[in-house]
Write a protein that holds these residues in place. Structure first.
Motif, mmCIF file in Angstrom:
data_model
loop_
_atom_site.group_PDB
_atom_site.id
_atom_site.type_symbol
_atom_site.label_atom_id
_atom_site.label_comp_id
_atom_site.label_asym_id
_atom_site.label_seq_id
_atom_site.Cartn_x
_atom_site.Cartn_y
_atom_site.Cartn_z
ATOM 1 N N ALA A 150 -17.107 -22.461 -41.829
ATOM 2 C CA ALA A 150 -16.592 -23.318 -40.752
ATOM 3 C C ALA A 150 -15.194 -22.892 -40.341
ATOM 4 O O ALA A 150 -14.865 -22.824 -39.143
ATOM 5 C CB ALA A 150 -16.594 -24.777 -41.196
ATOM 6 N N ILE A 151 -14.345 -22.597 -41.317
ATOM 7 C CA ILE A 151 -12.977 -22.159 -41.024
ATOM 8 C C ILE A 151 -12.982 -20.804 -40.322
ATOM 9 O O ILE A 151 -12.346 -20.620 -39.270
ATOM 10 C CB ILE A 151 -12.146 -22.094 -42.322
ATOM 11 C CG1 ILE A 151 -11.935 -23.496 -42.895
ATOM 12 C CG2 ILE A 151 -10.800 -21.418 -42.063
ATOM 13 C CD1 ILE A 151 -11.291 -23.520 -44.274
ATOM 14 N N ILE A 152 -13.711 -19.842 -40.877
ATOM 15 C CA ILE A 152 -13.724 -18.492 -40.312
ATOM 16 C C ILE A 152 -14.329 -18.488 -38.912
ATOM 17 O O ILE A 152 -13.789 -17.872 -37.981
ATOM 18 C CB ILE A 152 -14.506 -17.526 -41.223
ATOM 19 C CG1 ILE A 152 -13.984 -17.568 -42.654
ATOM 20 C CG2 ILE A 152 -14.444 -16.106 -40.655
ATOM 21 C CD1 ILE A 152 -12.552 -17.188 -42.821
ATOM 22 N N GLN A 153 -15.441 -19.176 -38.744
ATOM 23 C CA GLN A 153 -16.116 -19.192 -37.445
ATOM 24 C C GLN A 153 -15.232 -19.810 -36.370
ATOM 25 O O GLN A 153 -15.204 -19.328 -35.224
ATOM 26 C CB GLN A 153 -17.438 -19.962 -37.547
ATOM 27 C CG GLN A 153 -18.280 -19.964 -36.287
ATOM 28 C CD GLN A 153 -18.975 -18.627 -36.022
ATOM 29 O OE1 GLN A 153 -18.774 -17.657 -36.753
ATOM 30 N NE2 GLN A 153 -19.797 -18.582 -34.987
ATOM 31 N N THR A 154 -14.512 -20.869 -36.717
ATOM 32 C CA THR A 154 -13.600 -21.490 -35.760
ATOM 33 C C THR A 154 -12.540 -20.499 -35.313
ATOM 34 O O THR A 154 -12.206 -20.396 -34.123
ATOM 35 C CB THR A 154 -12.933 -22.733 -36.377
ATOM 36 O OG1 THR A 154 -13.931 -23.693 -36.739
ATOM 37 C CG2 THR A 154 -11.965 -23.376 -35.384
ATOM 38 N N MET A 155 -12.010 -19.733 -36.253
ATOM 39 C CA MET A 155 -10.985 -18.739 -35.925
ATOM 40 C C MET A 155 -11.559 -17.603 -35.072
ATOM 41 O O MET A 155 -10.923 -17.155 -34.109
ATOM 42 C CB MET A 155 -10.388 -18.164 -37.215
ATOM 43 C CG MET A 155 -9.497 -19.122 -37.971
ATOM 44 S SD MET A 155 -8.746 -18.300 -39.413
ATOM 45 C CE MET A 155 -7.422 -19.449 -39.791
ATOM 46 N N VAL A 156 -12.744 -17.135 -35.450
ATOM 47 C CA VAL A 156 -13.390 -16.050 -34.701
ATOM 48 C C VAL A 156 -13.604 -16.471 -33.248
ATOM 49 O O VAL A 156 -13.327 -15.713 -32.310
ATOM 50 C CB VAL A 156 -14.725 -15.670 -35.373
ATOM 51 C CG1 VAL A 156 -15.553 -14.762 -34.464
ATOM 52 C CG2 VAL A 156 -14.472 -14.972 -36.713
ATOM 53 N N GLU A 157 -14.101 -17.689 -33.047
ATOM 54 C CA GLU A 157 -14.339 -18.178 -31.690
ATOM 55 C C GLU A 157 -13.031 -18.405 -30.941
ATOM 56 O O GLU A 157 -12.952 -18.156 -29.733
ATOM 57 C CB GLU A 157 -15.163 -19.461 -31.754
ATOM 58 C CG GLU A 157 -16.600 -19.219 -32.248
ATOM 59 C CD GLU A 157 -17.419 -20.492 -32.331
ATOM 60 O OE1 GLU A 157 -16.841 -21.585 -32.087
ATOM 61 O OE2 GLU A 157 -18.626 -20.402 -32.625
ATOM 62 N N ALA A 158 -12.001 -18.872 -31.657
ATOM 63 C CA ALA A 158 -10.700 -19.065 -31.010
ATOM 64 C C ALA A 158 -10.111 -17.739 -30.551
ATOM 65 O O ALA A 158 -9.315 -17.685 -29.603
ATOM 66 C CB ALA A 158 -9.738 -19.767 -31.966
#
Length: 340
Positions: A150-158
């Protein structure tokens, strides 16, 4: 024998001057209140306000007898409080919100540390920006749960990469040994790290290009903070005592900012630091302490908006149940009543 009226008045005035004025000062309460305070981890520089308040005699001035209790293993703090083994516990805003979403009786009431942190990586492994983490193996406590991705995916999308499949990530449970996870090659990135701890450690242990992506910079609510929590029932029972606890820790924070060398001395004495540590360990501790000293805020309040957005993110990333979490108001698990 006759005593003059002026002598009598003088005696009364001297007695009044000598008597302590305790009606409005919290530290003047004659009753000593005992607090069993559970830590989230072993004693470390993040707990400096508690240690300084003990060693400098501030808790004693407020008539508080505070025992710091390290967890032998993972514990459910609210259960320890309900069982009477703790009065207060240290936690992170993330865990506070997650517990509230599950219907647990938790109530945070004072923030005392706010550092920076997020996801650690090694620049020499080809990761330069968050989008480069898509499909990488993540080390995180709680793996294979949803938290790390959840943390990594949020950053990748940001970072603009919207086609990354959240199922593409490898998952590795390296516990809190983030440096080991990356150095061993078991993981490409590690979360959640506090920069004041993991970055000095990683660099001292040979990961010269250790770096991190900050939560606050890449779309993730900034939960690199430590707060005090209890149960709603215990809060109502000991509200005045908890107000003294907040004020004592705030006074200790002033000493940390104004007399950092004294604060370091208190810490070393409390944990019995001596010269037996090797050079690497000394370098790690010195760098960690230096990075941690500015991380203690004078303001212990937290906003309703902050926790609302944190819960919205937890719901969006499916880390909590939407139906139950959306029914929990922030006021059910956070209060500023004693944090002002």
């Amino acid at each position: 024998m006759m005593v003059s009226l002026s002598l009598i008045l003088l005696f009364v005035l001297l007695q009044l001057h000598a008597a302590p004025c305790c009606s409005s000062e919290p530290e003047c309460d004659a009753v000593v209140s005992k607090i069993r305070l559970g830590l989230e981890w072993f004693i470390n520089p993040d707990h400096l306000p508690l240690i300084v308040a003990k060693e400098h005699g501030i808790f004693a001035e407020f008539n508080l007898d505070v025992a710091l209790v390290e967890p032998a293993d993972h514990w459910e703090a609210e259960e320890e409080i309900i069982a009477g083994r703790l009065d207060v516990a240290v936690t992170e805003p993330l865990h506070l919100a997650q517990d509230a979403a599950k219907g647990k009786p938790v109530l945070g009431f004072s923030r005392f540390l706010h550092t920076d942190g997020g996801v650690m990586y090694d620049r020499s492994n080809g990761i330069e920006r968050p989008r480069d983490m898509c499909g990488k193996t993540i080390s995180y406590p709680g793996s294979p749960g949803p938290g790390g991705p959840a943390i990594i995916q949020t950053m990748v999308e940001a970072d603009g990469k919207l086609d990354c499949d959240i199922e593409s990530y490898g998952k590795y449970n390296g516990g809190f040994y983030h440096t080991d996870a990356i150095q061993s090659g078991n993981a490409d990135v590690a979360t959640l790290i506090f920069w004041n701890f993991e970055i000095p450690e990683a660099k001292a242990r040979g990961i010269k290009d250790a770096a991190f992506f900050s939560l606050k910079d890449w779309g993730v609510p900034d939960f690199c903070q430590l707060v005090l929590m209890t149960t709603p029932q215990r809060f109502e029972e000991q509200k005045d005592v908890f107000r003294k606890l907040v004020l004592a820790m705030r006074r200790a924070t002033g000493i940390i900012h104004q007399q950092p060398e004294l604060a370091k001395k208190y810490y070393n004495e409390y944990v019995n630091n001596d010269d037996s540590a090797d050079e690497t360990q000394k370098a790690i501790m010195d760098a960690t302490m230096t990075a941690t000293l500015p991380a203690f805020p004078n303001d212990n309040n937290m906003s309703t908006d902050y926790y609302s957005r944190l819960m919205e993110w937890l719901i969006k990333t499916e880390q909590v149940d939407k139906d139950s979490a959306s029914k929990v108001p922030v006021s059910a698990y956070w209060t500023n009543d004693v944090a002002w």
